[in-house]
Design a protein around this motif. Sequence first.
Motif, mmCIF file in Angstrom:
data_model
loop_
_atom_site.group_PDB
_atom_site.id
_atom_site.type_symbol
_atom_site.label_atom_id
_atom_site.label_comp_id
_atom_site.label_asym_id
_atom_site.label_seq_id
_atom_site.Cartn_x
_atom_site.Cartn_y
_atom_site.Cartn_z
ATOM 1 N N SER A 209 -2.010 -41.307 13.850
ATOM 2 C CA SER A 209 -3.318 -40.684 13.571
ATOM 3 C C SER A 209 -3.823 -39.911 14.774
ATOM 4 O O SER A 209 -4.337 -38.774 14.642
ATOM 5 N N GLU A 210 -3.677 -40.497 15.977
ATOM 6 C CA GLU A 210 -4.126 -39.792 17.182
ATOM 7 C C GLU A 210 -3.285 -38.539 17.421
ATOM 8 O O GLU A 210 -3.808 -37.480 17.829
ATOM 9 N N ARG A 211 -1.990 -38.642 17.183
ATOM 10 C CA ARG A 211 -1.144 -37.462 17.376
ATOM 11 C C ARG A 211 -1.520 -36.361 16.367
ATOM 12 O O ARG A 211 -1.580 -35.178 16.706
ATOM 13 N N ARG A 212 -1.778 -36.743 15.104
ATOM 14 C CA ARG A 212 -2.142 -35.746 14.107
ATOM 15 C C ARG A 212 -3.483 -35.090 14.439
ATOM 16 O O ARG A 212 -3.654 -33.876 14.292
ATOM 17 N N ALA A 213 -4.426 -35.944 14.922
ATOM 18 C CA ALA A 213 -5.737 -35.382 15.284
ATOM 19 C C ALA A 213 -5.614 -34.442 16.475
ATOM 20 O O ALA A 213 -6.263 -33.380 16.538
ATOM 21 N N GLY A 214 -4.748 -34.763 17.420
ATOM 22 C CA GLY A 214 -4.538 -33.886 18.582
ATOM 23 C C GLY A 214 -3.915 -32.583 18.186
ATOM 24 O O GLY A 214 -4.249 -31.526 18.730
ATOM 25 N N GLU A 215 -2.970 -32.626 17.236
ATOM 26 C CA GLU A 215 -2.334 -31.391 16.785
ATOM 27 C C GLU A 215 -3.328 -30.501 16.050
ATOM 28 O O GLU A 215 -3.317 -29.277 16.171
ATOM 29 N N GLU A 216 -4.222 -31.131 15.267
ATOM 30 C CA GLU A 216 -5.198 -30.327 14.532
ATOM 31 C C GLU A 216 -6.222 -29.685 15.487
ATOM 32 O O GLU A 216 -6.687 -28.557 15.236
ATOM 33 N N GLN A 217 -6.551 -30.374 16.564
ATOM 34 C CA GLN A 217 -7.521 -29.845 17.516
ATOM 35 C C GLN A 217 -6.877 -28.971 18.590
ATOM 36 O O GLN A 217 -7.532 -28.424 19.446
#
Length: 220
Positions: A209-217
Motif C-alpha cells: 500500500s505504501e509503495r502504491r501510494a508513493g507511485e501515485e504521488q
Amino acid sequence: MATNTVDPEVAARGTLALLQTRLHRLEFLLSGYSNEEGIPEPTLAPARSNDTIWAKLHSLEAEVVKLNKLNGQAGEVVRNVERLSSTYPDLFLPTTSPSDIPRSQDLNTLASIVLSHATLFPETASRLSSLQTLQVPPAEQSSKLASLIPRLAQCKEAERSMGEDIRELRERSTRCLEWWVKIGVIGTADLYEDWEIRIHEIERHLIRSERRAGEEQGYL
C-alpha cells in the motif's frame, strides 16, 4: 578230599571288626560327634543313675504330666497336642520309610554325607534347649493382641481405600497434564504461529500500500 575251613583267628578278627563298627555307629548316634577319620569318641558310662536314658525318659514324662496339669496356656497347649495325638495318631508318625532312603549312592558315600553334617545335630539341640528358657507371654498380653485384630483389619481396609484414591488422583493428574500439554502448550504455539503469519501478511499489505501510494504521488 580238601575242605574249605576258616581260620578261627581270622573269623574272630572279622567278628571283632564288625562289632567295633556297630559300636562306632551306636556311639555316633548317642553323641553326634566324630573325628576327622569319621570315628566317634567313646561314650562313657553315666556316673549317676539319673543320667541314664531311662531316667531321662521318666523325667520327661513327669515334666509332661506337670505341664498337662497347668491351668495356663502351656497346659492347654499340651492337652491340645495330646488330644490331637489320640484323635489323629498318623500326624505324629514319621513321614519317611525305609523305601525312601536314596539308593543311588553306596553306604560309604551316604555315611560320609551324614558325618559331614554331624555338627548340625548339637547346634540344633542347643537351639532347641535355648527355647526352653523363653517364657510364655501372659494371657493378658495375648488377649490384648487378639483385641487389636479388628483394628488392624480396619487399618488394612483404610490403607487399601487410600491406595485406590491415590491411584485415581494419579490418573486425574496424568489426564490434566496431558490436557495442559495439548491445549496450553501445543495450542498456544499454534495460536502464536497463526498470529505471526497474519502479522507478516499485514506487513506485506502495508508495504504494498505504501509503495502504491508513493507511485501515485510521484515519490517513486
